[in-house]
Design an enzyme around this catalytic site. Structure first.
Site, PDB file in Angstrom:
ATOM      1  N   TYR A  85     -10.649  -5.671  13.138  1.00 35.95           N
ATOM      2  CA  TYR A  85     -10.002  -5.284  11.733  1.00 35.95           C
ATOM      3  C   TYR A  85      -9.848  -6.201  10.801  1.00 35.95           C
ATOM      4  O   TYR A  85      -9.843  -7.520  11.296  1.00 35.95           O
ATOM      5  CB  TYR A  85      -8.595  -4.731  12.341  1.00 35.95           C
ATOM      6  CG  TYR A  85      -7.985  -4.359  10.859  1.00 35.95           C
ATOM      7  CD1 TYR A  85      -7.895  -3.129  10.443  1.00 35.95           C
ATOM      8  CD2 TYR A  85      -6.954  -5.230  10.082  1.00 35.95           C
ATOM      9  CE1 TYR A  85      -7.126  -2.700   9.351  1.00 35.95           C
ATOM     10  CE2 TYR A  85      -6.364  -4.841   8.958  1.00 35.95           C
ATOM     11  CZ  TYR A  85      -6.440  -3.564   8.482  1.00 35.95           C
ATOM     12  OH  TYR A  85      -5.823  -3.211   7.498  1.00 35.95           O
ATOM     13  N   GLU A 127     -17.845  21.016 -17.259  1.00 31.84           N
ATOM     14  CA  GLU A 127     -18.100  19.560 -17.671  1.00 31.84           C
ATOM     15  C   GLU A 127     -17.280  18.831 -16.955  1.00 31.84           C
ATOM     16  O   GLU A 127     -17.744  17.695 -16.391  1.00 31.84           O
ATOM     17  CB  GLU A 127     -17.751  19.569 -18.915  1.00 31.84           C
ATOM     18  CG  GLU A 127     -18.775  20.180 -20.197  1.00 31.84           C
ATOM     19  CD  GLU A 127     -18.189  20.481 -21.419  1.00 31.84           C
ATOM     20  OE1 GLU A 127     -18.333  19.360 -22.341  1.00 31.84           O
ATOM     21  OE2 GLU A 127     -17.421  21.269 -21.880  1.00 31.84           O
ATOM     22  N   SER A 173       0.878  -1.213  -0.161  1.00 32.40           N
ATOM     23  CA  SER A 173       0.128   0.071   0.050  1.00 32.40           C
ATOM     24  C   SER A 173       0.688   1.404  -0.134  1.00 32.40           C
ATOM     25  O   SER A 173       0.165   2.482   0.077  1.00 32.40           O
ATOM     26  CB  SER A 173      -0.795   0.045   1.132  1.00 32.40           C
ATOM     27  OG  SER A 173      -0.299  -0.251   2.553  1.00 32.40           O
ATOM     28  N   SER A 206     -11.505  24.729 -29.456  1.00 30.67           N
ATOM     29  CA  SER A 206     -11.521  23.491 -30.290  1.00 30.67           C
ATOM     30  C   SER A 206     -10.615  23.458 -31.173  1.00 30.67           C
ATOM     31  O   SER A 206     -10.148  24.427 -31.743  1.00 30.67           O
ATOM     32  CB  SER A 206     -13.000  23.285 -30.760  1.00 30.67           C
ATOM     33  OG  SER A 206     -12.906  22.340 -31.841  1.00 30.67           O
ATOM     34  N   HIS A 226     -39.080  22.636 -13.443  1.00 34.49           N
ATOM     35  CA  HIS A 226     -38.997  21.408 -14.343  1.00 34.49           C
ATOM     36  C   HIS A 226     -38.165  21.819 -15.676  1.00 34.49           C
ATOM     37  O   HIS A 226     -38.468  21.556 -16.588  1.00 34.49           O
ATOM     38  CB  HIS A 226     -40.371  21.041 -14.608  1.00 34.49           C
ATOM     39  CG  HIS A 226     -41.081  20.836 -13.584  1.00 34.49           C
ATOM     40  ND1 HIS A 226     -41.560  19.327 -13.294  1.00 34.49           N
ATOM     41  CD2 HIS A 226     -41.929  21.488 -12.974  1.00 34.49           C
ATOM     42  CE1 HIS A 226     -42.217  19.534 -12.219  1.00 34.49           C
ATOM     43  NE2 HIS A 226     -42.539  20.714 -11.909  1.00 34.49           N
ATOM     44  N   LYS A 278     -15.215  27.971 -31.260  1.00 35.45           N
ATOM     45  CA  LYS A 278     -15.782  27.353 -29.810  1.00 35.45           C
ATOM     46  C   LYS A 278     -15.141  27.969 -28.911  1.00 35.45           C
ATOM     47  O   LYS A 278     -13.908  28.373 -28.910  1.00 35.45           O
ATOM     48  CB  LYS A 278     -15.679  25.841 -30.088  1.00 35.45           C
ATOM     49  CG  LYS A 278     -16.209  24.880 -30.941  1.00 35.45           C
ATOM     50  CD  LYS A 278     -17.713  24.881 -30.514  1.00 35.45           C
ATOM     51  CE  LYS A 278     -18.020  24.042 -29.454  1.00 35.45           C
ATOM     52  NZ  LYS A 278     -18.140  22.549 -29.688  1.00 35.45           N
TER      53      LYS A 278
HETATM   54  N1  ARG Z   1      -2.267  -1.083   5.681  1.00 36.75           N
HETATM   55  C1  ARG Z   1      -3.418  -1.424   6.561  1.00 36.75           C
HETATM   56  C2  ARG Z   1      -4.695  -0.674   6.227  1.00 36.75           C
HETATM   57  O1  ARG Z   1      -4.351   0.419   5.539  1.00 36.75           O
HETATM   58  C3  ARG Z   1      -2.808  -1.038   7.922  1.00 36.75           C
HETATM   59  C4  ARG Z   1      -2.201  -2.142   8.492  1.00 36.75           C
HETATM   60  C5  ARG Z   1      -2.821  -3.062   9.076  1.00 36.75           C
HETATM   61  N2  ARG Z   1      -2.551  -4.324   8.730  1.00 36.75           N
HETATM   62  C6  ARG Z   1      -2.672  -5.459   9.247  1.00 36.75           C
HETATM   63  N3  ARG Z   1      -2.158  -6.606   8.517  1.00 36.75           N
HETATM   64  N4  ARG Z   1      -3.133  -5.769  10.247  1.00 36.75           N
HETATM   65  O2  ARG Z   1      -5.645  -0.630   6.716  1.00 36.75           O
END
Ligand code: ARG
Length: 466
Positions: free
Chosen positions: A322, A295, A27, A282, A161, A288
């Site tokens: 979690y 938009e 991540s 354009s 409307h 244009k």
């Molecule tokens: N990267 C995880 C999240 O964004 C946070 C870490 C928790 N990860 C875990 N394996 N307990 O939620």
């Protein structure tokens, strides 16, 4: 195969992480923007470790220096996550150990989990993001009320409307787009009350056994209190959803005004000219001038709504506490925020540089028999029931339509033929200005009422800016 030796959880594993596992899990490409919050969290956490006796004063000193140094390196861009690192937490722990050594650096993780860390960081991020969003909303409201003040007195056709309904002041219409944003500011303020609690100390789900003072951590991080329930604190993402929802509401009203600006800028309407700086041309059609900002605001609103819908779907079937699914909370919220932060300055610029064609709008204000209600209400003032008055006014509209006349144009004789109640004096209500000025109840379109709401908007913006 990727190596697992540096992962935060290598101990019970003897085999290496598969590349596919690592690629899915990673991540850092989106959570790295939380690095500064993670470092602030760590700085508060190490103080609590010291107070509880898990880091002596020397060790605290070493680690605090390391946090400072790492913060500098992160800000300067010289420290970055490695490709094989899973998340922001892993990369920063490696950084601290590199600077402070593993004896001291290795203690930092004591008593906390990435679960309470991430839950805290996301709140810290949203608090700053809410500040930035508020500033943009205020600027946008100022642009709308500034235009409303500039064009005070200009009339236009108010619609329902999308058909001509009753004449209104352009300023009334513009201010009508400011009020939803005022309510969004209020929503953000209310959201902050819930946001302002620290999950730190909740650890993985149940809290920690080390007696760490989570209240002190909360205070250090600027939270008003600690969360009430560690399981809730680590696994709920309703606040992320709430922020993403408020962003959606902000975008939805921008999109509604965008739709109007797009229509107003057509040849058929001829109501507005876009400033060159806030329009595009354009590549093939030299004539244009396109309302791309409006938009894109409208288009991005679809994406922003999609982010919210996706996030809600992610949350809907998660058991406590979690689950890794929760990692999916960040990208939709970040994306919605980032997109809106692109849209808002452009919208504000577009609105504050719009030129309205007052005479065209004025000419169209009474078209489409938009004064028919004024006739009905005049009849009511003469003692006719509204039911009959509506009927008479409708008949007059149909008579005028057949004969190609405006409502004030039939002769006295023709009025009488439609109804004995239609006296020539009715003509005095058949002007755009009398229709506008007559609607003088609270929140109505008369100049008095509109000026009053513009004063209120100014006050609200002034107060919010303090
Ligand atoms: N990267 C995880 C999240 O964004 C946070 C870490 C928790 N990860 C875990 N394996 N307990 O939620």
């Amino acid at each position: 195969m990727a190596q697992s030796s540096d992962a935060l959880w290598g101990g019970r594993f003897s085999g290496a992480t598969a590349d596919a596992m690592a690629a899915l899990s990673k991540s850092t490409h989106f959570d790295w923007r939380l690095a500064k919050y993670d470092l602030r969290g760590t700085a508060a956490h190490v103080k609590a470790l010291n107070a509880a006796g898990y880091l002596n004063d020397d060790e605290l000193g070493v680690i605090q220096k390391a946090i400072k140094e790492l913060t500098k390196r992160v800000e300067g861009g010289s420290f970055k996550p490695k490709p094989e690192e899973e998340d922001v937490h892993a990369a920063l722990e490696r950084g601290l150990i590199e600077i402070a050594g593993s004896d001291v650096g290795g203690k930092v993780r004591t008593g906390r989990s990435r679960n309470d860390q991430i839950a805290t960081l996301i709140r810290m991020f949203m608090s700053d993001a809410a500040d930035a969003l508020e500033e943009q909303i205020l600027g946008y409201i100022e642009a709308l009320s500034g235009k409303a003040e500039e064009y005070m007195g200009a009339a236009m056709a108010g619609r329902t409307h999308f058909q001509h309904a009753q004449p209104v002041l352009l300023s009334h219409h513009l201010a009508a787009h400011a009020w939803p944003q005022v309510r969004n500011l209020q929503r953000l303020e209310d959201f902050r009350k819930r946001l302002n609690k620290s999950p730190y100390g909740s650890a993985a789900l149940a809290g920690n056994t080390l007696g760490l003072d989570s209240g002190a951590i909360a205070e250090e991080l600027g939270f008003a209190a600690t969360t009430e329930n560690s399981m809730d604190a680590t696994s709920a993402r309703d606040l992320v959803a709430e922020f993403t929802f408020i962003i959606s509401l902000v975008a939805i009203d921008l999109s509604r005004l965008s739709e109007e600006v797009i229509a107003w800028a057509t040849v058929e309407f001829g109501y507005v000219q876009l400033d060159d700086g806030f329009a595009t041309g354009s590549s093939i059609m030299p004539q244009k001038k396109n309302p791309d900002i409006a938009e894109l605001a409208r288009g991005k609103t679809g994406r922003i709504i999609g982010n919210l819908a996706g996030l809600l779907a992610t949350l809907k079937a998660l058991p406590l506490s979690y689950n890794r699914d929760l990692q999916e909370d960040k990208e939709p919220m970040f994306d919605s925020f980032d997109q809106l932060m692109l849209v808002m300055p452009a919208m504000t610029g577009m609105i504050s540089t719009l030129t309205f064609n007052k005479s065209r709008m004025e000419d169209m204000a009474s078209a489409g028999f938009s004064l028919a209600t004024d006739i009905a209400e005049w009849l009511v003032r003469q003692g006719v029931t509204f039911r009959e008055a509506h009927e008479i006014s409708g008949k007059l509209v149909s008579f005028c339509e057949e004969n190609g006349l405006e409502l004030h144009e039939p002769s006295d004789e023709q009025y009488r033929e439609v109804s004995i109640h239609l006296k020539p004096e009715v003509r005095k209500v058949l002007s755009v200005s009398s229709a506008i000025e007559g609607r003088n109840g609270a929140g109505g379109t008369s100049s008095k009422q509109v000026i009053e709401q513009l004063v209120q908007l100014r006050k609200l913006v002034g107060k919010a800016k303090k």
